[in-house]
Structures are given as structure tokens and as C-alpha cells.
Design an enzyme around this catalytic site. Structure first.
Site, PDB file in Angstrom:
ATOM      1  N   GLY A 101       0.874  -1.168   0.000  1.00 53.04           N
ATOM      2  CA  GLY A 101       0.000   0.000   0.000  1.00 53.04           C
ATOM      3  C   GLY A 101       0.915   1.224   0.000  1.00 53.04           C
ATOM      4  O   GLY A 101       1.923   1.274  -0.724  1.00 53.04           O
ATOM      5  N   LYS A 155       8.609   3.811  19.350  1.00 54.41           N
ATOM      6  CA  LYS A 155       7.754   4.175  18.205  1.00 54.41           C
ATOM      7  C   LYS A 155       6.280   3.968  18.559  1.00 54.41           C
ATOM      8  O   LYS A 155       5.419   4.745  18.129  1.00 54.41           O
ATOM      9  CB  LYS A 155       8.126   3.331  16.984  1.00 54.41           C
ATOM     10  CG  LYS A 155       7.169   3.471  15.784  1.00 54.41           C
ATOM     11  CD  LYS A 155       7.347   4.771  15.047  1.00 54.41           C
ATOM     12  CE  LYS A 155       6.195   5.160  14.126  1.00 54.41           C
ATOM     13  NZ  LYS A 155       6.058   4.430  12.906  1.00 54.41           N
ATOM     14  N   ASN A 197       2.770   6.312  17.946  1.00 51.11           N
ATOM     15  CA  ASN A 197       1.482   5.877  17.390  1.00 51.11           C
ATOM     16  C   ASN A 197       0.382   5.893  18.454  1.00 51.11           C
ATOM     17  O   ASN A 197      -0.768   6.225  18.149  1.00 51.11           O
ATOM     18  CB  ASN A 197       1.598   4.464  16.800  1.00 51.11           C
ATOM     19  CG  ASN A 197       2.568   4.414  15.642  1.00 51.11           C
ATOM     20  OD1 ASN A 197       3.534   3.667  15.673  1.00 51.11           O
ATOM     21  ND2 ASN A 197       2.345   5.221  14.625  1.00 51.11           N
ATOM     22  N   GLU A 236      -5.717  -0.228  13.303  1.00 48.03           N
ATOM     23  CA  GLU A 236      -4.762  -1.080  14.031  1.00 48.03           C
ATOM     24  C   GLU A 236      -4.763  -0.786  15.539  1.00 48.03           C
ATOM     25  O   GLU A 236      -3.815  -1.144  16.227  1.00 48.03           O
ATOM     26  CB  GLU A 236      -3.350  -0.845  13.460  1.00 48.03           C
ATOM     27  CG  GLU A 236      -3.178  -1.276  12.014  1.00 48.03           C
ATOM     28  CD  GLU A 236      -1.767  -1.008  11.486  1.00 48.03           C
ATOM     29  OE1 GLU A 236      -1.323   0.154  11.550  1.00 48.03           O
ATOM     30  OE2 GLU A 236      -1.128  -1.958  11.019  1.00 48.03           O
TER      31      GLU A 236
HETATM   32  N1  LIG Z   1       1.123   5.336   6.255  1.00 46.81           N
HETATM   33  C1  LIG Z   1       2.099   5.750   7.057  1.00 46.81           C
HETATM   34  O1  LIG Z   1       2.491   6.917   7.013  1.00 46.81           O
HETATM   35  C2  LIG Z   1       2.767   4.803   7.999  1.00 46.81           C
HETATM   36  C3  LIG Z   1       2.313   3.499   8.158  1.00 46.81           C
HETATM   37  N2  LIG Z   1       3.028   2.644   8.975  1.00 46.81           N
HETATM   38  C4  LIG Z   1       2.598   1.253   9.149  1.00 46.81           C
HETATM   39  O2  LIG Z   1       2.915   0.528   7.964  1.00 46.81           O
HETATM   40  C5  LIG Z   1       1.971  -0.530   7.777  1.00 46.81           C
HETATM   41  C6  LIG Z   1       1.342  -0.372   6.391  1.00 46.81           C
HETATM   42  O3  LIG Z   1       0.608   0.855   6.396  1.00 46.81           O
HETATM   43  P1  LIG Z   1       0.175   1.643   5.088  1.00 46.81           P
HETATM   44  O4  LIG Z   1       1.193   1.518   4.046  1.00 46.81           O
HETATM   45  O5  LIG Z   1      -0.251   2.989   5.539  1.00 46.81           O
HETATM   46  O6  LIG Z   1      -1.098   0.788   4.645  1.00 46.81           O
HETATM   47  P2  LIG Z   1      -2.107   0.970   3.431  1.00 46.81           P
HETATM   48  O7  LIG Z   1      -3.475   1.111   3.985  1.00 46.81           O
HETATM   49  O8  LIG Z   1      -1.675   2.003   2.467  1.00 46.81           O
HETATM   50  O9  LIG Z   1      -1.967  -0.438   2.734  1.00 46.81           O
HETATM   51  C7  LIG Z   1      -2.019  -1.630   3.470  1.00 46.81           C
HETATM   52  C8  LIG Z   1      -3.012  -2.593   2.830  1.00 46.81           C
HETATM   53  O10 LIG Z   1      -4.346  -2.189   3.080  1.00 46.81           O
HETATM   54  C9  LIG Z   1      -5.179  -2.534   1.959  1.00 46.81           C
HETATM   55  N3  LIG Z   1      -5.792  -1.296   1.475  1.00 46.81           N
HETATM   56  C10 LIG Z   1      -5.386  -0.040   1.758  1.00 46.81           C
HETATM   57  N4  LIG Z   1      -6.227   0.877   1.258  1.00 46.81           N
HETATM   58  C11 LIG Z   1      -7.206   0.183   0.658  1.00 46.81           C
HETATM   59  C12 LIG Z   1      -8.389   0.554   0.000  1.00 46.81           C
HETATM   60  N5  LIG Z   1      -8.724   1.854  -0.172  1.00 46.81           N
HETATM   61  N6  LIG Z   1      -9.183  -0.407  -0.473  1.00 46.81           N
HETATM   62  C13 LIG Z   1      -8.861  -1.696  -0.320  1.00 46.81           C
HETATM   63  N7  LIG Z   1      -7.740  -2.125   0.312  1.00 46.81           N
HETATM   64  C14 LIG Z   1      -6.931  -1.194   0.794  1.00 46.81           C
HETATM   65  C15 LIG Z   1      -4.305  -3.239   1.014  1.00 46.81           C
HETATM   66  O11 LIG Z   1      -4.278  -4.639   1.316  1.00 46.81           O
HETATM   67  P3  LIG Z   1      -5.515  -5.663   1.305  1.00 46.81           P
HETATM   68  O12 LIG Z   1      -6.217  -5.557   0.013  1.00 46.81           O
HETATM   69  O13 LIG Z   1      -4.891  -6.993   1.552  1.00 46.81           O
HETATM   70  O14 LIG Z   1      -6.465  -5.303   2.424  1.00 46.81           O
HETATM   71  C16 LIG Z   1      -2.929  -2.699   1.360  1.00 46.81           C
HETATM   72  O15 LIG Z   1      -1.892  -3.572   1.066  1.00 46.81           O
HETATM   73  C17 LIG Z   1       0.959  -0.418   8.921  1.00 46.81           C
HETATM   74  O16 LIG Z   1       1.338  -1.233   9.988  1.00 46.81           O
HETATM   75  C18 LIG Z   1       1.083   1.058   9.336  1.00 46.81           C
HETATM   76  O17 LIG Z   1       0.696   1.292  10.668  1.00 46.81           O
HETATM   77  C19 LIG Z   1       4.180   3.006   9.592  1.00 46.81           C
HETATM   78  C20 LIG Z   1       4.659   4.285   9.459  1.00 46.81           C
HETATM   79  C21 LIG Z   1       3.951   5.301   8.712  1.00 46.81           C
HETATM   80  C1  LIG Z   2       3.854   8.848  10.816  1.00 43.18           C
HETATM   81  C2  LIG Z   2       3.441   8.205  12.086  1.00 43.18           C
HETATM   82  C3  LIG Z   2       4.601   8.220  13.024  1.00 43.18           C
HETATM   83  C4  LIG Z   2       2.336   9.015  12.697  1.00 43.18           C
HETATM   84  O1  LIG Z   2       1.939   8.562  13.936  1.00 43.18           O
HETATM   85  C5  LIG Z   2       2.969   6.810  11.793  1.00 43.18           C
HETATM   86  O2  LIG Z   2       3.607   5.841  12.115  1.00 43.18           O
HETATM   87  C6  LIG Z   2       1.639   6.574  11.141  1.00 43.18           C
HETATM   88  O3  LIG Z   2       1.149   7.415  10.377  1.00 43.18           O
HETATM   89  O4  LIG Z   2       1.104   5.513  11.428  1.00 43.18           O
END
Ligand SMILES: NC(=O)C1=CN([C@@H]2O[C@H](COP(=O)(O)OP(=O)(O)OC[C@H]3O[C@@H](n4cnc5c(N)ncnc54)[C@H](OP(=O)(O)O)[C@@H]3O)[C@@H](O)[C@H]2O)C=CC1
Ligand SMILES: CC(C)(CO)C(=O)C(=O)O
Length: 313
Positions: free
Chosen positions: A9, A188, A192, A274
Site C-alpha cells: 500500500g 515508536k 502511534n 490497528e
Molecule cells: N502510512 C504511514 O504513514 C505509515 C504506516 N506505517 C505502518 O505501515 C503498515 C502499512 O501501512 P500503510 O502503508 O499505511 O497501509 P495501506 O493502507 O496504504 O496499505 C495496506 C493494505 O491495506 C489494503 N488497502 C489499503 N487501502 C485500501 C483501499 N482503499 N481499499 C482496499 N484495500 C486497501 C491493502 O491490502 P488488502 O487488500 O490486503 O487489504 C494494502 O496492502 C501499517 O502497519 C502502518 O501502521 C508506519 C509508518 C507510517
Molecule cells: C507517521 C506516524 C509516526 C504518525 O503517527 C505513523 O507511524 C503513522 O502514520 O502511522
């Protein structure tokens, strides 16, 4: 290095993009059909600090990998916590004897799931302060800087962990080998545990919450719950150190304008959050150790109420 990003994602696509730019051989894996189709047909669209670019990256549904006989050196896990188990199950065909698996999800306790599928010697655990958002299937938005902390969970994994740190650094991902990854994870988790739920409920970005007159008191109370639980697990985290890292995120020139991933999940995409792996995990551990965690419990309940009100699944 052949690298698979499992859960591509927002964050997975960011890491995949930066690693491929540095010359690594990257594939993206995701279970979100529309997103995979968009990247396969039109490339990954990136809005990087307002500048638009498109990159071609191989992207697959896990089901498309089964007959590919693919071997990768490293898998970076970036699913949401709720999808971690099903993703690991679905990518069994890619996990080989020497494949390292790095888990960078937010939250506490993911190693229990990863250990079901991967030998301990190959598991690397970490977290990241990078940010990312989705603008729609196949489209990500990136700004700000970040860092990565990681460590092997088994002593035999140290060399592999150091190699991965070097590969991430070649891609500009600012990685550090952590001598105590549980410490990094709790530190971290304090970020969060204070920002994600509150920015979501208050409908503001990080800077917006951080600038309120009440933020400091609320943050200190929640951090104290996290560090009391962490202490029971042998992690000595000082409140001021955790609070300084939280305050550093308020800067609008850094990631202050970011809406935490939980906000993106619940308020924008109407998806489950989460919270049970962040504040909810502290409540559970608090019950186990006999530590009161009323702020974490209340925040967890409020987020679940909001999930119900928005009827998310
Ligand atoms: N975003 C950020 O800034 C940060 C995120 N993180 C952590 O990283 C990890 C990944 O987060 P992140 O990249 O934000 O996750 P996303 O929501 O962007 O993507 C994760 C998964 O969610 C599903 N998904 C997301 N959006 C949609 C949608 N609109 N419709 C259908 N499915 C969707 C997809 O998988 P599927 O189809 O299998 O459901 C995708 O692989 C998490 O643990 C998060 O807490 C850590 C630091 C910063
Ligand atoms: C960028 C940050 C640190 C914000 O809490 C994060 O991990 C998130 O968006 O889930």
C-alpha cells in the site's frame, strides 16, 4: 538484492520505489486487486513533494506468484496488522531457507505471527518514521523524511540484519542497526499510541493536535502507560526520550502535515484500524501485569465506537 515488498500500500510502495531507484531488484505484492491492476496496467504513480512521476514496478497478487517459482533474498512486510497472517500464508511459495523477512508494521507483538511462518534466524524486526499515503489505487503521495530501526531476533541473524541496513541506506532510507529493537518498538509505539488515535478522533493532522494546549498533558499520561508496561518486559524507556520523539513530529516542515495511517484508514478509506495492536495491546499487557491503563483503554474504545459508527469492516 532481490526484494519482495509484501503489503505494498502506501508504505510498501514507498519502500519499493526508493529501493528500486537505488538499483535493487524489487517486486511488489498486495491483496488489493484494484491497486495491483492499476500498477500492472499504468505503473506506480508517485506524487513526491508535489512533483509527479510514474515508475514501472512488477506487482502481483499473491495468487499470481504460486507457479512463478520465485526466490527472493529479502521480504519486507508492510501489511496492516490485521492482514499480516493472511499475507504470510499467501506468500509461502516465495519464502525459502535463506529468505530474510523484515517486519516494519506499526504496533507491538508481530513477531508472534511471523514466527509461525519463518525460521527465527531469518526474522528481522523493526519500525520506521517514514510516512506515506494513498491517493487511490496505483497512486501514492510522499513527503518528509524518516528513518528505520531494525534488528535480528536471533543472534545468528545479525550479519543478515547489517546487510539489510546497508541496502536500505543505499536507498536513502536512513536505517540503523538497533541494539535493542524492543526498545525501538516501544518508543515508536508511544508515537502511534499518542498521535494515531487522537488525530483520528479529533480530525486533525499531527501538527494540528501537537499545537493544542492539552496535547502535552494527554501525551504524558499515555506515554506513562506505555512505559510502565514496557518496564515489565525489561524495556527501560524514559518518558522524556519518548516525548521528545513525539514532539519532533509536530514540525510542519517535517511530518507535521501528515495525517497518521489510522486517520487514513478510518476517516478516508472507512477501513478497520490497528488500534488493538497499539493502545489495545498496552491494555491487554497492562491487565496481564496488573498495571492500570485507563487512557489507552478509553482511546481504544472510542476508536472502536467510531469504527462502528462508520460501519467499517
Ligand atoms: N502510512 C504511514 O504513514 C505509515 C504506516 N506505517 C505502518 O505501515 C503498515 C502499512 O501501512 P500503510 O502503508 O499505511 O497501509 P495501506 O493502507 O496504504 O496499505 C495496506 C493494505 O491495506 C489494503 N488497502 C489499503 N487501502 C485500501 C483501499 N482503499 N481499499 C482496499 N484495500 C486497501 C491493502 O491490502 P488488502 O487488500 O490486503 O487489504 C494494502 O496492502 C501499517 O502497519 C502502518 O501502521 C508506519 C509508518 C507510517
Ligand atoms: C507517521 C506516524 C509516526 C504518525 O503517527 C505513523 O507511524 C503513522 O502514520 O502511522
Amino acid at each position: 538484492m532481490k526484494i519482495a515488498i509484501a503489503g505494498a500500500g502506501a508504505m510498501g510502495s514507498r519502500f519499493g520505489y526508493m529501493l528500486s531507484q537505488s538499483g535493487q531488484d524489487v517486486i511488489l505484492i498486495d491483496q488489493w486487486k484494484e491497486h495491483v491492476k492499476a500498477v500492472q496496467e499504468n505503473g506506480l504513480h508517485i506524487n513526491l513533494d508535489g512533483e509527479k512521476r510514474v515508475v514501472e514496478l512488477p506487482m502481483y497478487l499473491p495468487s499470481e506468484l504460486v507457479d512463478k517459482n520465485l526466490e527472493v533474498d529479502l521480504i519486507i512486510l508492510f501489511t496492516k496488522a490485521m492482514q499480516l497472517d493472511s499475507m504470510l500464508q499467501a506468500i509461502q511459495s516465495v519464502i525459502h531457507e535463506n529468505t530474510k523477512v523484515l517486519c516494519l508494521l506499526n504496533g507491538i507483538g508481530h513477531e508472534d505471527i511471523v514466527e509461525k511462518y519463518v525460521a527465527k534466524e531469518n526474522i528481522l524486526l523493526g519500525n520506521t518514521m517514514w510516512t506515506a499515503g494513498m491517493e487511490g489505487p496505483g497512486r501514492i503521495k510522499l513527503f518528509g523524511q524518516g528513518s528505520v530501526d531494525l534488528q535480528n531476533i536471533h543472534p545468528d541473524g545479525q550479519k543478515g540484519a547489517e546487510e539489510v541496513v546497508a541496502v536500505l541506506n543505499e536507498a536513502g532510507l536512513n536505517a540503523m542497526y538497533s541494539e535493542n529493537v524492543l526498545y525501538s518498538i516501544y518508543k515508536k509505539a508511544c508515537v502511534n499510541g499518542t498521535l494515531n488515535g487522537l488525530c483520528t478522533l479529533l480530525d486533525v493532522n499531527i501538527a494540528g493536535f501537537g499545537n493544542t494546549t492539552h496535547a502535552d498533558t494527554i501525551i504524558r499520561t499515555i506515554v506513562n502507560e506505555f512505559i510502565s508496561v514496557a518496564a515489565q518486559e525489561g524495556v527501560e524507556l524514559e518518558a522524556e526520550v519518548a516525548i521528545a520523539q513525539i514532539q519532533a513530529t509536530f514540525d510542519p516542515e517535517g511530518i507535521g502535515l501528515h495525517y497518521p495511517s489510522m486517520y487514513q484508514d478510518l476517516m478516508i478509506n472507512h477501513r478497520l484500524t490497528e488500534i488493538d495492536y497499539i493502545n489495545g495491546a498496552i491494555v491487554k499487557k497492562g491487565q496481564k501485569y496488573g498495571i492500570a491503563t485507563p487512557y489507552c483503554a478509553f482511546l481504544t474504545q472510542l476508536i472502536h465506537c467510531k469504527e462502528e459508527i462508520l460501519n467499517v469492516k
